[in-house]
Design a protein around this motif. Sequence first.
Motif, PDB file in Angstrom:
ATOM      1  N   LEU A   8       0.826  -1.205   0.000  1.00  0.00           N
ATOM      2  CA  LEU A   8       0.000   0.000   0.000  1.00  0.00           C
ATOM      3  C   LEU A   8       0.866   1.264   0.000  1.00  0.00           C
ATOM      4  O   LEU A   8       0.528   2.245  -0.666  1.00  0.00           O
ATOM      5  CB  LEU A   8      -0.957  -0.003   1.193  1.00  0.00           C
ATOM      6  N   SER A   9       1.972   1.237   0.700  1.00  0.00           N
ATOM      7  CA  SER A   9       2.886   2.387   0.718  1.00  0.00           C
ATOM      8  C   SER A   9       3.572   2.559  -0.635  1.00  0.00           C
ATOM      9  O   SER A   9       3.682   3.680  -1.152  1.00  0.00           O
ATOM     10  CB  SER A   9       3.944   2.211   1.808  1.00  0.00           C
ATOM     11  N   TRP A  10       4.032   1.466  -1.223  1.00  0.00           N
ATOM     12  CA  TRP A  10       4.706   1.508  -2.513  1.00  0.00           C
ATOM     13  C   TRP A  10       3.753   1.947  -3.622  1.00  0.00           C
ATOM     14  O   TRP A  10       4.117   2.696  -4.526  1.00  0.00           O
ATOM     15  CB  TRP A  10       5.279   0.117  -2.822  1.00  0.00           C
ATOM     16  N   HIS A  11       2.539   1.494  -3.536  1.00  0.00           N
ATOM     17  CA  HIS A  11       1.516   1.708  -4.557  1.00  0.00           C
ATOM     18  C   HIS A  11       1.341   3.185  -4.920  1.00  0.00           C
ATOM     19  O   HIS A  11       1.269   3.538  -6.092  1.00  0.00           O
ATOM     20  CB  HIS A  11       0.197   1.106  -4.049  1.00  0.00           C
ATOM     21  N   HIS A  12       1.268   4.039  -3.926  1.00  0.00           N
ATOM     22  CA  HIS A  12       0.958   5.449  -4.176  1.00  0.00           C
ATOM     23  C   HIS A  12       2.020   6.150  -5.018  1.00  0.00           C
ATOM     24  O   HIS A  12       1.690   7.024  -5.820  1.00  0.00           O
ATOM     25  CB  HIS A  12       0.756   6.193  -2.855  1.00  0.00           C
ATOM     26  N   ALA A  13       3.258   5.799  -4.842  1.00  0.00           N
ATOM     27  CA  ALA A  13       4.339   6.453  -5.586  1.00  0.00           C
ATOM     28  C   ALA A  13       4.654   5.755  -6.902  1.00  0.00           C
ATOM     29  O   ALA A  13       5.487   6.232  -7.663  1.00  0.00           O
ATOM     30  CB  ALA A  13       5.595   6.506  -4.721  1.00  0.00           C
ATOM     31  N   ASN A  14       3.983   4.658  -7.190  1.00  0.00           N
ATOM     32  CA  ASN A  14       4.310   3.883  -8.378  1.00  0.00           C
ATOM     33  C   ASN A  14       3.089   3.638  -9.259  1.00  0.00           C
ATOM     34  O   ASN A  14       2.879   4.366 -10.223  1.00  0.00           O
ATOM     35  CB  ASN A  14       4.991   2.575  -7.962  1.00  0.00           C
ATOM     36  N   ILE A  15       2.298   2.648  -8.949  1.00  0.00           N
ATOM     37  CA  ILE A  15       1.122   2.333  -9.777  1.00  0.00           C
ATOM     38  C   ILE A  15       0.166   3.518  -9.820  1.00  0.00           C
ATOM     39  O   ILE A  15      -0.271   3.945 -10.886  1.00  0.00           O
ATOM     40  CB  ILE A  15       0.402   1.066  -9.263  1.00  0.00           C
ATOM     41  N   ARG A  16      -0.151   4.069  -8.673  1.00  0.00           N
ATOM     42  CA  ARG A  16      -1.102   5.173  -8.613  1.00  0.00           C
ATOM     43  C   ARG A  16      -0.549   6.438  -9.265  1.00  0.00           C
ATOM     44  O   ARG A  16      -1.305   7.281  -9.745  1.00  0.00           O
ATOM     45  CB  ARG A  16      -1.504   5.468  -7.180  1.00  0.00           C
ATOM     46  N   ALA A  17       0.748   6.571  -9.293  1.00  0.00           N
ATOM     47  CA  ALA A  17       1.361   7.746  -9.912  1.00  0.00           C
ATOM     48  C   ALA A  17       1.256   7.701 -11.436  1.00  0.00           C
ATOM     49  O   ALA A  17       1.354   8.743 -12.077  1.00  0.00           O
ATOM     50  CB  ALA A  17       2.820   7.856  -9.486  1.00  0.00           C
ATOM     51  N   SER A  18       1.043   6.528 -12.015  1.00  0.00           N
ATOM     52  CA  SER A  18       1.022   6.404 -13.480  1.00  0.00           C
ATOM     53  C   SER A  18      -0.320   5.969 -14.053  1.00  0.00           C
ATOM     54  O   SER A  18      -0.811   6.577 -15.006  1.00  0.00           O
ATOM     55  CB  SER A  18       2.081   5.396 -13.936  1.00  0.00           C
ATOM     56  N   ALA A  19      -0.900   4.910 -13.520  1.00  0.00           N
ATOM     57  CA  ALA A  19      -2.078   4.299 -14.156  1.00  0.00           C
ATOM     58  C   ALA A  19      -3.243   5.262 -14.374  1.00  0.00           C
ATOM     59  O   ALA A  19      -3.793   5.309 -15.485  1.00  0.00           O
ATOM     60  CB  ALA A  19      -2.521   3.070 -13.359  1.00  0.00           C
ATOM     61  N   PRO A  20      -3.651   6.067 -13.390  1.00  0.00           N
ATOM     62  CA  PRO A  20      -4.780   6.973 -13.630  1.00  0.00           C
ATOM     63  C   PRO A  20      -4.499   8.055 -14.667  1.00  0.00           C
ATOM     64  O   PRO A  20      -5.423   8.588 -15.278  1.00  0.00           O
ATOM     65  CB  PRO A  20      -5.032   7.604 -12.257  1.00  0.00           C
TER      66      PRO A  20
END
Length: 154
Positions: free
Chosen positions: A33-45
């Motif tokens: 969950l911590s990693w997600h925000h700076a990686n997947i969430r930073a790009s996919a949307p």
Amino acid sequence: STAILLYLSRKYNTPDHWYPADIQKRAQVDEYLSWHHANIRASAPKTMWIKVLIPLFTGQPLPSQKLQEVMEGLSSSLKQFEERFLQDKAFIVGSQISLADLVAIVELMQPVGVGCDIFEDRPRLRQWRRRVEDAVGKELFFQAHEMILNIKEL
């Protein structure tokens, strides 16, 4: 938000696999969950913004270079996701679905909704998606993603 998901899982004493009581498994969920925000969430949307929302608001399409840049960043994040979190496991934390999988899939369905099938050339990721669909139930899965998958109809 992540905080709401964690609150609800604690308040309603959800099945253990969602947010495990085992401290090591819980740490794996928290780590993702911590990693997600700076990686997947930073790009996919951003794919949705570039292909649909900004052109809808401005009346002008964005240069294809913008989408290409976002897709390159997303590709790098997906590689890390597969190698660091999925590895050879069924789900992010192991053999059962968790909140980490739900948070990940919601973001990863956004590029799909705008015609960027990020699962197509990634068999490990595609198999994980199918397991998430099966664990949630296909009907509920597609109901939850209905708006995202039909965003181009705006």
